[in-house]
Design an enzyme around this catalytic site. Structure first.
Site, PDB file in Angstrom:
ATOM      1  N   HIS A 274      21.561  44.381 -32.322  1.00  0.00           N
ATOM      2  CA  HIS A 274      22.581  45.118 -31.570  1.00  0.00           C
ATOM      3  C   HIS A 274      22.349  46.625 -31.686  1.00  0.00           C
ATOM      4  O   HIS A 274      22.632  47.370 -30.732  1.00  0.00           O
ATOM      5  CB  HIS A 274      23.987  44.776 -32.047  1.00  0.00           C
TER       6      HIS A 274
ATOM      7  N   HIS B 261      25.408  55.975 -32.583  1.00  0.00           N
ATOM      8  CA  HIS B 261      25.525  56.620 -31.274  1.00  0.00           C
ATOM      9  C   HIS B 261      25.302  58.126 -31.352  1.00  0.00           C
ATOM     10  O   HIS B 261      24.708  58.721 -30.447  1.00  0.00           O
ATOM     11  CB  HIS B 261      26.895  56.316 -30.668  1.00  0.00           C
TER      12      HIS B 261
ATOM     13  N   HIS C 160     -25.109  79.908 -22.994  1.00  0.00           N
ATOM     14  CA  HIS C 160     -25.818  78.644 -22.842  1.00  0.00           C
ATOM     15  C   HIS C 160     -27.224  78.902 -22.304  1.00  0.00           C
ATOM     16  O   HIS C 160     -27.414  79.149 -21.125  1.00  0.00           O
ATOM     17  CB  HIS C 160     -25.038  77.715 -21.905  1.00  0.00           C
TER      18      HIS C 160
END
Length: 440
Positions: free
Chosen positions: A239, A266, A345
């Site tokens: 529940h 809650h 690079h």
């Protein structure tokens, strides 16, 4: 083709039930009505003048003492969590919940009556994708009463819950994936419960007027007081999971994540729902609307930038030449010596990095997928690359034609594409790329 689960749904027809409310003790009739796409869940007070409605959203959350109450102005709707849990878990995205009182019927204290009502009404698939909240990083809330809720990333909606009463009485644990079938079988029948020592204070607050052993379980010491035997050995934690599902439905989006809850209630559930709503607001503010291409014509740089979030130096698409049907796209990228990656690079022998070619393919595929899904409310994430091959080097001065074709789709959530880059009519690289889409 997207599965029906990925599309919004509403109830097929109006269905109703009647009963007694838990806290007010009033007789109440409830009707479930179909609603259009993007309507969400709204409660309608038939008993009030002008029959006002209220969105079941966390923005309207008012109180969470022993139940979840939403309100707007003077209007209130109490104890909405069981209705919302059933609607959310069973797959109803849009509906009107009409009542002639301020609280739904409590039934037997479980969500089973609402599951039965939804099945009685039937389901209708709507032509609009569902809205999801995808958990991207851990979130948590903790209360002074010892409640702890943690939300973790997950592709499904899961809940792992530990329930423990005063002095750790009736400690129970359950972990499960929340699906419609699992909810109906494992969670919906679980009834609400209360510890005996809490009954008198609740009565003094003018609550539980309609409470009885027919709609609640009372725990006194180690004894279980109930009209019937426990439906599950661990009915109490089940529940608690039911309440978590109902309270988190106030977020207004379906959650893909794993809730780990310890001694939830809650109040803690509501705090987590508020945290999710704040995060969704933040995401929406960071994501500007993007225009989607219409038809088969190409896109210039400005139109590409309205779709892709990338910017210099990471935007790897100069323009889209065109679309071929629904599943193919061709774009172009001019490689110049001014590209930032040439600075480090192979400076003496500039060659475009293979990873940048894969990124270019991913960006072109993303444009195709956004056009195909016809939505600007999601962000595409590159998940994996397979069968990656680099066949020839790409040098400054080359123009790359980037092709992408959709080869497989799983709903509006995942897609796979076959991509390749061409320079001077020769394939220089290729890959199979997998994507996932997350809501903003």
């Amino acid at each position: 083709m997207a599965s029906t689960f990925e599309f919004q749904q509403t109830v097929g027809k109006t269905a109703s039930l009647s009963g007694t409310s838990l806290h007010t003790g009033e007789k109440v009739s409830l009707k479930l009505h179909p609603a259009p796409v993007d309507h969400g869940i709204k409660f309608k007070r038939k008993d009030l003048q002008d029959e006002p409605t209220i969105d079941a959203r966390v923005d309207n959350l008012k109180t969470v003492e022993r139940a979840t109450t939403i309100g707007e102005g003077p209007m209130r709707v109490h104890t909405v969590e069981h209705v919302l849990a059933a609607l959310s878990a069973m797959g109803v995205d849009n509906a009107i919940v009409e009542m002639d009182a301020n609280e739904p019927p409590i039934g037997d204290g479980s969500a089973q009556p609402y599951v039965d009502l939804i099945k009685k009404a039937g389901m209708t698939v709507q032509e609009e994708p569902r809205k999801f909240f995808d958990v991207r990083e851990p979130m948590y809330v903790e209360s002074k009463t010892g409640a702890l809720l943690v939300l973790l990333p997950d592709e499904k909606f899961r809940i792992s819950c530990t329930q423990a009463g005063p002095n750790n009485r009736f400690t129970q644990y359950l972990s499960m994936e929340v699906t419609a079938a699992a909810f109906e079988r494992e969670i919906a029948p679980a009834r609400t419960f209360v510890f005996y020592e809490d009954v008198q204070p609740l009565m003094e607050k003018n609550l539980i007027k309609g409470g009885s052993l027919e709609n609640a379980i009372v725990l006194r010491g180690e004894a279980v007081l109930s009209k019937e035997p426990l439906r599950f050995p661990d009915e109490f934690v089940r529940h608690k999971i039911l309440d978590i599902i109902g309270d988190l439905a106030l977020v207004g989006r379906r959650i893909r994540g794993h809730v780990v809850a310890v001694k939830p209630g809650h109040a803690a559930n509501a705090e987590l729902a508020r945290a999710l709503a704040r995060e969704q607001t933040r995401r929406s503010a960071m994501s500007a609307p993007r225009a989607l291409p219409i038809g088969d014509s190409g896109l210039d740089t400005g139109e590409v930038m309205k779709i892709l979030p990338h910017r210099f130096p990471f935007l790897m698409v100069d323009r889209v030449i065109g679309f071929e049907g629904e599943n193919k796209i061709t774009a172009v990228k001019s490689v110049t010596i001014n590209e930032p990656f040439f600075q480090g690079h192979f400076p003496g022998h500039p060659v475009m990095p293979g990873v940048m070619q894969v990124e270019a393919m991913a960006q072109v595929a993303s444009i195709l997928l956004f056009k195909l899904t016809n939505t600007s409310s999601r962000v595409g994430y590159f998940m994996s690359a397979d069968q990656v091959k680099f066949r020839k080097p790409v040098f400054p001065g080359d123009t790359i034609f980037i092709h992408a074709e959709l080869t497989r789709a799983r709903g509006n959530r995942m897609a796979k594409t076959k991509c390749y880059c061409v320079v001077n009519d020769a394939v220089v690289s290729e890959a199979e790329l997998m994507f996932t889409f997350l809501d903003k």
